[in-house]
Design a protein around this motif. Sequence first.
Motif, short mmCIF file in Angstrom:
data_model
loop_
_atom_site.label_atom_id
_atom_site.label_comp_id
_atom_site.label_asym_id
_atom_site.label_seq_id
_atom_site.Cartn_x
_atom_site.Cartn_y
_atom_site.Cartn_z
N GLU A 244 36.24 61.94 2.90
CA GLU A 244 35.02 62.45 3.53
C GLU A 244 34.30 63.42 2.59
N ARG A 245 35.08 64.25 1.89
CA ARG A 245 34.50 65.18 0.92
C ARG A 245 33.86 64.42 -0.23
N LEU A 246 34.52 63.35 -0.70
CA LEU A 246 33.97 62.54 -1.78
C LEU A 246 32.65 61.89 -1.35
N ARG B 217 30.49 63.04 0.67
CA ARG B 217 29.44 64.06 0.58
C ARG B 217 29.06 64.33 -0.86
N GLU B 218 30.06 64.42 -1.74
CA GLU B 218 29.78 64.69 -3.15
C GLU B 218 28.95 63.58 -3.79
N GLU C 111 44.51 60.61 3.43
CA GLU C 111 43.41 60.68 2.46
C GLU C 111 42.07 60.99 3.11
N ARG C 112 42.00 60.99 4.43
CA ARG C 112 40.70 61.09 5.09
C ARG C 112 39.90 62.33 4.69
N PRO C 113 40.46 63.56 4.70
CA PRO C 113 39.64 64.72 4.32
C PRO C 113 39.08 64.59 2.91
N ARG C 114 39.90 64.12 1.98
CA ARG C 114 39.42 63.98 0.60
C ARG C 114 38.32 62.95 0.50
N GLU D 97 38.70 55.13 -1.97
CA GLU D 97 37.78 55.78 -2.90
C GLU D 97 36.99 54.74 -3.70
#
Length: 241
Positions: free
Chosen positions: A160-162, A164-165, A155-158, A129
């Motif tokens: 990837e979402r970060l 995008r955010e 941690e990968r899904p979180r 992160e």
Amino acid sequence: ALVALLLARAWRYDVVHVLSALHSSFLISATPPILVARLYRRKTVLNYHTGAAEDHLERWRRTAIPIMRMADAIVVPSEVVARAFERHGLPARVLPNAIEASRFRFRERPSLRPVFLTNRSLLARYNVECVLRAFALIQQRTPEARLIVAGDGPERPRLERLARELGLRQVSFLGWVAPEGMGELYGAADIYLNGSDVDSAPLSILEAAAAGLPVVTTDAGGIPEMVEDGVTAMVVQRGDH
């Protein structure tokens, strides 16, 4: 199956070399060979390579420490890990990590392109992160910048979402990359980023240097033993994206 294999084979050898991680992994993968080697009166070398030794030894002291005391020698990759062992009454010898430099092609980079690489496992302790947030600042100033994220983990899904955010562009999550494929990735990038919070002596920093990549890293664990800020790397405080 592991215990059966050890019982069938360990007696043939003079020394059992045990590679160890931490917590439950130590219980599952390191404890059986140490116990079987002791049963056969064979020497054991415990090679402990994770930077979270203090947490492991504190939380698992009633189970892990008695098993570790059975080893004839404990080797670790950095002084910071050795000191953690010594605080718990376990003498450890520092054997620094090494790489096969011939696996990596050194490329001169007289001018740097904004192509960044990070390749730590996507685990909380490696704080990818931090790298993403740093890259967000970079991309504000250098819109064409690219980031390659090699590695996988919970941690990968979180992450990837970060990404995008944060509105990041040109970020590639490649997933796990086989060791023989890493040379190509080092060659494709111009700057290496490491944001870890907990670490020992990461091979990736040595590999990046062997490939000619300038390194920007946090000061986690034994990293300050490997590089000198402003000379062989740029070093920042942990968590400071």
